[in-house]
Structure formats: structure tokens, C-alpha cells
Scaffold this active site. Structure first.
Site, PDB file in Angstrom:
ATOM      1  N   GLU A 194      62.837 140.877  18.374  1.00 13.48           N
ATOM      2  CA  GLU A 194      64.167 140.314  18.626  1.00 13.48           C
ATOM      3  C   GLU A 194      65.075 140.391  17.409  1.00 13.48           C
ATOM      4  OE1 GLU A 194      64.023 136.226  19.890  1.00 13.48           O
ATOM      5  OE2 GLU A 194      66.191 135.970  19.736  1.00 13.48           O
ATOM      6  N   GLU A 228      66.298 123.559  22.504  1.00  8.22           N
ATOM      7  CA  GLU A 228      67.348 124.440  23.019  1.00  8.22           C
ATOM      8  C   GLU A 228      67.714 124.102  24.464  1.00  8.22           C
ATOM      9  OE1 GLU A 228      65.854 128.405  22.156  1.00  8.22           O
ATOM     10  OE2 GLU A 228      66.796 128.311  20.187  1.00  8.22           O
ATOM     11  N   ASP A 238      62.939 130.974  12.691  1.00  8.75           N
ATOM     12  CA  ASP A 238      62.883 131.614  14.006  1.00  8.75           C
ATOM     13  C   ASP A 238      62.633 133.121  13.899  1.00  8.75           C
ATOM     14  OD1 ASP A 238      63.029 131.937  16.685  1.00  8.75           O
ATOM     15  OD2 ASP A 238      65.103 131.293  16.917  1.00  8.75           O
TER      16      ASP A 238
END
Ligand code: BDP
Length: 730
Positions: free
Chosen positions: A407, A305, A379
Site C-alpha cells: 500500500e 478508523e 502504519d
């Protein structure tokens, strides 16, 4: 009102028992037991005895006194030798002659294990808490207190316990400016600005909470790190935290940004094969150990990322990791190298990339490197299969990373107990060495004889008074610690232990609340991403639904990439006719998951693109089943909220109200997820809603224009997930 006498406070209903509870004390509340119970325990907790006086022994003594005097509502004597029957004696064979003479079987317990035994010494009945180290004894003391908090008998004790995983770590994604990437409980508890002169007393309570569940290390900063943390100024700050945590057996770790030699070292390159760069890291390691003699090591996110890494210089991940490993090895430190790697350039299925990158490097890492692998290949989704890397790297220490902060599971406002998710993962059979090769056995090192074992949890801790942003999110921190100690522990036992310590052991509360927790993750899966769907969250914040999103920076950040919904059906084909990700798994999984008929329905759309009329086990076509799951999710949240309202008599007002309000938010959000997802998938399938199903109240266009630009947890303003390099002269 400051000086009102106790009686006056009692008249106002403000005595300790009636006062609202803000959740600060977590599962270490030590509130007085009801009188008959306290009377039962009192004879077995008359005094706390130990001749040991290390920093750890001192905190052990303090915790036992705090716990016992709180629970039993009486003064507990403290001494160096046993005076009365009912003494609680703690120590190691080195610092206690009594423990030495008892010849306890401490051999199998390792450095951190403990033993709790009822014994008779000199005609007096006592409880012995023993270990090979002071920290082992501290863990034993917490266990002893837990026995009383959970109303277990303590008169005939013979308990032995040792952690199965060596490094049990929290990973904080906290930034130096006190924001937290993916944090939903306020700002960072690490007040870097005030360190090292002022160490907040909260740091001690943080250490106590962690030690009570066996967590023995903490990575203080975000994986998307600033190099600044490696400068002298910040190392001194980190050292102040390390000094505070040390008595509790907690080591400090830092994230090393790969490009630090350029950013803070003035070098022209960060090439891991460049001798100057290697030297720089060696000096940096020496400097760190000067300030923090027991520094744990580095966690590194490289070439992921947008983060810099060895790939920038044409080097492999092993070459990168080994450079750090060499610098840390003389000091006994470890490198945790994250396997969360996927590339812009690689057109392959995103979930295959980490395996493709790291499998060929198996055996190429130095012994103090641990590959840190996220639970699933994607993820931290509400449901994923386990990562194919578990079992695939027998010659590389492989550790597990889970996300405690929610998240992708509704932040702090949704009640989702993650113990069941992690149990499902840890119990999954990789078949690496035939049946029984569970993920638990891979990461505890027993499968391949790893020298280093590790389980890390991305922290959900912040500056909110209740630490985790909600009372029930404390359970996820708690469950993480328990599972890192014993990856084969059971989620329901953990949930019930947590409820007893956090609320009450009254079965009228305990039973329904444990059941509610146990079902909560499946409920979230149902209203967010049923049947193996994944990553359907809106971009950036990852809070609300966005199954239609196709405009994110890269293809594999888009929900449409994952749902692949079109007129013909829905799901990502990962069998041999598709990306063939199934081939990364060992047989028989590679065959079982290769066909929709043999794929478990909870992973169906993860592995297969199937037609809308695909026949499900329930007899319903897929479309009807999918809609049914969303409805089930909504119904379950409604039931959870209704159940909670029934439990008001058993909870203090503050924790009751917070949880009730959050369940109201969850009810609203579950509906939104359900309505938006059904509206979108119906626009693609073109099918009518099954009979009796409620139409989403708005058009698809309404849901598509919803945005949550200020959703919390996105890190420092403008930084989002790609911080710019920090340029600071040393
Ligand atoms: C993703 C998060 C991002 C993290 C990344 C990681 O959205 O903020 O930086 O994981 O684990 O899920 O590195």
C-alpha cells in the site's frame, strides 16, 4: 491450432520450455531440470511410498508425484510399501510401521514439524519424510521438493524443522463484493457469489502455495468488515472454502464486526457487558462451528478508523475482546484483537496512542486472545521503528501484523522486496528483558512464554494470473511464509531460494537478482521517505507523493503532520522536549533515541525535528543529505532497471517483459517522488539546491495538483476505508 501435433508446436517454438510463463505456478513450477541434474536426482526418487490415506496424505502424495515427475521428467511409481531403492517414504509413526520402527526423534517437532532423513531399510536406501501429523509430513514433502528445486544434495539428509510461531496467517482485506481494500492484483480470488456450489479450482492452488511455505490459516475478509459474512448464507460459503483448505492444514478465520448483534441479530445494543449480546455471540460461535468444525477464530478491528467497538459503550478493549474469547473458548478458537487504534479525540502524538491504550490492559485479556500489533507504531510505512508494544505486554499474547500488499511502497508496480524490512523488524532489540530481547523472540513466545503465538500478513493476492500483480511481489508472499515459520530466517537466503525456484539457479542470474532484491527496499525508502520521514503519500490511494497535503479529514492523516517541515527545520520531535514517544521504549533505546546525535540517521526525522543545516555523519548538512538521498533512490532504480535488461537471456519473454515494464514505471515514479518532494521541501526551507543537483522540472504547483483518483485498492466504490453498517435481517 487446437489439434496441432506436438512436433508442429515445436516447429513453431511453442513447446513447454519456450512458451511464455504467466507466473501462475509461483515457486512451485516443477519444470524439468537439465538432464545431468535430473540424472543425479533420479536414483533417489524412484517411487513415492505411503500407506496413509487421509485427505492430507493424499494431497502429499499428489504433490510429491507432481513435483518429482515434473522436475525429473519421468514417471514416478506410487505404492504402499517400498519396492525399490530410492523410494521416498512419507508418513507418521501411526500410519507407517517402517517409520515407527526407525524410532525417529520426532518428540521435539510438535504437531507441525517434520524430519527428512536418508535411511537404509531392508538393505534399500530411501528417503523418509516423517512427522507427528499428516500436515507436518506435508510440510516435509514441500521441503524435500524444494531441496531438488534449489539443487541441494539429497543423498545424506538429516533435516528437522518445526515452526516457531503457532498461527501463521494471511489476512485478506477482501470485500464480499470481490473488491480488495489495498489490493493491487485484481479482484478477490474468493468468489463469494458462486459459493458454496462452485469452489474455483484456483482455491486448491492457493492452498498448495500457502502450505508450501507453512501458512496455516487465512482470514477471508477485510478488517473493515460487513456483518453479512456472519449470516448463515455466508457461513455456508465460508465452510466450502474451509473444506477445500483443510487437507492443506489451513484453517479459516473470519472478521467479526462488533456491531453485528444489531445489524444482523436485531438487538438494540452491542454492549459487551450486556447478557443478551454475550449470548448472541455464543450462539453465533456455536453456529459457525456447526458449519466449520475447525474454525480458527475471529479477527477484530474495533474502535479504529470509525469501526464500532467496546468504546462506544464505555467499555475497554479487554472487555470487548473477552466477550468474543468466551464465546470461542469452548470450541478452541482464538480472538485476534487489533491494536491499530487511534482516536479522533486524543490530541496526543498518533504513534503513541496504541501503546497508551493497550499497555494498561496488559494481563486483562483471556488466554485465547492475541493482541495483533502492526510492525511499526504508525502504519506500514517504508521505514518505521518497531512498535513500542513489542516487549511491553508480557502478560498478553502479542502477535505481529505486517503488510505484504504494498500500500505504501508503490503498489505492485514497484519492485520492493520486503524480506529485508521484516528482518530488520524481527531482529530489532526491544531490550524488554535486557539485550537480545528481539521482536522475533517476543512474537515467537519464547520471551514471555505466550500460550498463543501469531504472525499475520495482509495478503497481496488477487485474481491476476500471477496472483500478486507482479512476479517480484510473489517473493513477498513467499518471504512472509518463511519468516512466520522461522522469524530468525535470513532475508537473503529466502530471496535466493525464491529466485532459484521461481526463475533459475544459474549464478549469472541468481546473484544479481538476489542483490537487486536485497537493496530494493532501501531504494524505495530513499526515493519516498528518506531519513525517517513517514506518511508522505497522497491522501486515500497512498500512491504518489503528497508532502504538502494538509487537508485530509483529520490532522494525523496529513503528511505535514508527520514531516513538520518549516523554516527552522524538518522532522517530528519525539524526544523529551517533544511528544516524548521515546519514553515508551525500554532503555537504552529511550535514551539513545532521545537525542538526534545518538539516533540512527535512518530514523532521524522520525524522532527529531532538526535544523536544515544539521550536520550529518557524511559531513553534509541535512538539506544536502536529504536531496542526496532522493537522488540516490532514483539512481538505484535506474540501475535496477538496467540490470534487469542484462538478464533477458535467462528469463522467459512474458515474465521478463512484465518486470521490465514495471521497472520503467518505477523509474518514472521514483523521479516523481524525488522531484515533488524536493520542490516542496525547498519551498519550505528556502535553501538553494546543492551544487550539481538537478532542479525539479516543474514548479511545486504542478506537483500539488496531481491526483490519482482511480488508484486501485481503495475498496468498494464509495466505501473507501469506512464502510457503512450493513443492515440485514437474519
Ligand atoms: C491503513 C489502510 C486502511 C486499513 C487500515 C487498517 O489505509 O485501508 O483499513 O490500515 O489496518 O493503512 O485497518
Amino acid at each position: 491450432m487446437k489439434f496441432l501435433p506436438l512436433l508442429a508446436l515445436a516447429a513453431l517454438g511453442l513447446t513447454a520450455a519456450a512458451r511464455a510463463d504467466d507466473g501462475y505456478d509461483l515457486w512451485l513450477r516443477y519444470h524439468p531440470l537439465e538432464k545431468p541434474l535430473a540424472a543425479r536426482y533420479a536414483p533417489a526418487a524412484t517411487e513415492v511410498v505411503s500407506a496413509a490415506h487421509s485427505a492430507t496424505a493424499d494431497v502429499t502424495r499428489a504433490e510429491l508425484v507432481k513435483g518429482l515427475s515434473g522436475l525429473l521428467a519421468k514417471k514416478v511409481a506410487v505404492g504402499e510399501s517400498v519396492h525399490q531403492a530410492g523410494a521416498v517414504l512419507f508418513g507418521t509413526p501411526e500410519n507407517s510401521a517402517t517409520i515407527k520402527n526407525l524410532n525417529l526423534p520426532l518428540g521435539q517437532l510438535g504437531p507441525e514439524g517434520y524430519l527428512i532423513r536418508s535411511a537404509v531399510v531392508g538393505g534399500k536406501k530411501l528417503t523418509v519424510i516423517a512427522g507427528n501429523s499428516d500436515v507436518g509430513v506435508l510440510y516435509g514433502a514441500y521441503r524435500f521438493l524444494k531441496l531438488i528445486q534449489t539443487h541441494e544434495a539429497i543423498d545424506k539428509l538429516d533435516i528437522a524443522s518445526a515452526p516457531k510461531v503457532k498461527l501463521r496467517l494471511l489476512n485478506h482485506w477482501d470485500n464480499l463484493d470481490a473488491t480488495i481494500e489495498r489490493g493491487y492484483a485484481g479482484s478477490s480470488i474468493f468468489k463469494w457469489w458462486e459459493l458454496p456450489e462452485h469452489v474455483s479450482p484456483r482455491m486448491v492452488d492457493y492452498a498448495r502455495a500457502n502450505a508450501s511455505i507453512g501458512i496455516n490459516g487465512t482470514v477471508l475478509i477485510n478488517v473493515n468488515a460487513s456483518s453479512l459474512v456472519l449470516t448463515q448464507e455466508y457461513l455456508q460459503k465460508a465452510a466450502a472454502l474451509a473444506d477445500t483448505f483443510r487437507p492443506y492444514g489451513i484453517k479459516v478465520y473470519l472478521v467479526a464486526r462488533f456491531s453485528a448483534p444489531i445489524e444482523i441479530g436485531g438487538l438494540k445494543t452491542a454492549d459487551p457487558l450486556d447478557p443478551q449480546v454475550r449470548e448472541w455471540w455464543k450462539h453465533k460461535a456455536d453456529e459457525i462451528y456447526h458449519y466449520i468444525p475447525d474454525f480458527g477464530g475471529f479477527l477484530i478491528k474495533a474502535n479504529s478508523e470509525g469501526q464500532p467497538g467496546p468504546g462506544d459503550y464505555g467499555r475497554t478493549h479487554a472487555e470487548g475482546a473477552n466477550m468474543f474469547a468466551e464465546a470461542l473458548a469452548p470450541h478452541g478458537g482464538v480472538v485476534m484483537w487489533r491494536a491499530f487504534v487511534y482516536s479522533h479525540e486524543v490530541p496526543d502524538d498518533r504513534i503513541k496512542q496504541a501503546y497508551n491504550e493497550f499497555k494498561p490492559l496488559d494481563g486483562k485479556f483471556l488466554p485465547n486472545v492475541i493482541l495483533q500489533v502492526k510492525n511499526g507504531p504508525l502504519d506500514f510505512q517504508p521505514r518505521e521503528p518497531f512498535s513500542a508494544l513489542f516487549g511491553a505486554t508480557p502478560a498478553t499474547n502479542t502477535g505481529l501484523e505486517v503488510q505484504i500488499t504494498k500500500e505504501y511502497l508503490g503498489f505492485n508496480t514497484h519492485l520492493v522486496y520486503l524480506g529485508t524490512m521484516w528482518q530488520e523488524l524481527l531482529g530489532s532489540d526491544t531490550f524488554a528483558k535486557g539485550p537480545g530481547s528481539t521482536v522475533a523472540k517476543v512474537i515467537d513466545g519464547s520471551m514471555f512464554g505466550y500460550k498463543q503465538t501469531m504472525m499475520a500478513g495482509v495478503s497481496n493476492i488477487g485474481s491476476d494470473r500471477n496472483w500478486s500483480g507482479s512476479i517480484f511481489d510473489q517473493a513477498n508472499w513467499y518471504a512472509f511464509g518463511r519468516l512466520a515459520w522461522d522469524p530468525e530466517a535470513k532475508a537473503d537466503v529466502i530471496a535466493s531460494d525464491w529466485v532459484k525456484q521461481t526463475f533459475t539457479s544459474n549464478p549469472a542470474f541468481l546473484k544479481p537478482v538476489t542483490a537487486l532484491m536485497m537493496g530494493s527496499r532501501e531504494t524505495a525508502v530513499d526515493y519516498m521517505t528518506p531519513l525517517g520521514l513517514a506518511h508522505q503519500m497522497g491522501t486515500s490511494g497512498h500512491y504518489g507523493p503528497g508532502p504538502w497535503v494538509d487537508s485530509a479529514g483529520r490532522a494525523d492523516w496529513n503528511p505535514v503532520y508527520y514531516n513538520r517541515a518549516d523554516k527552522s527545520g524538518i522532522g517530528f520531535e519525539r524526544g523529551p522536549s517533544g511528544s516524548n514517544a521515546v519514553a515508551q521504549y525500554f532503555p537504552p533505546l529511550s535514551t539513545i533515541w532521545a537525542k538526534p546525535e545518538t539516533t540512527p540517521e535512518n530514523l532521524l526525522l522520525w524522532f527529531h525535528h532538526v535544523p536544515w543545516n544539521y550536520a550529518m555523519k557524511s559531513g553534509r548538512p541535512l538539506w544536502d543529505e536529504l536531496v542526496g538521498r532522493y537522488d540516490q533512490g532514483v539512481a538505484n532504480v535506474d540501475a535496477m532497471a538496467a540490470e534487469w535488461l542484462n538478464l533477458k537471456p535467462y528469463v522467459d519473454d512474458e515474465r521478463f517483459a512484465l518486470t521490465a515494464d514495471y521497472l520503467t514505471i518505477q523509474k518514472r515514479d521514483a523521479r516523481l517522488w524525488r522531484d515533488a518532494s524536493i520542490a516542496y521541501f525547498q519551498s519550505v526551507s528556502g535553501l538553494p539546491l546543492p551544487a550539481g543537483v538537478k532542479k525539479p522540472p516543474h514548479s511545486l504547483g504542478f506537483y500539488e495538483q496531481l491526483e490519482w483518483p482511480y488508484a486501485p485498492g481503495q475498496g468498494a466504490p464509495g466505501r473507501k476505508i469506512k464502510p457503512p453498517p450493513v443492515e440485514v435481517a437474519q
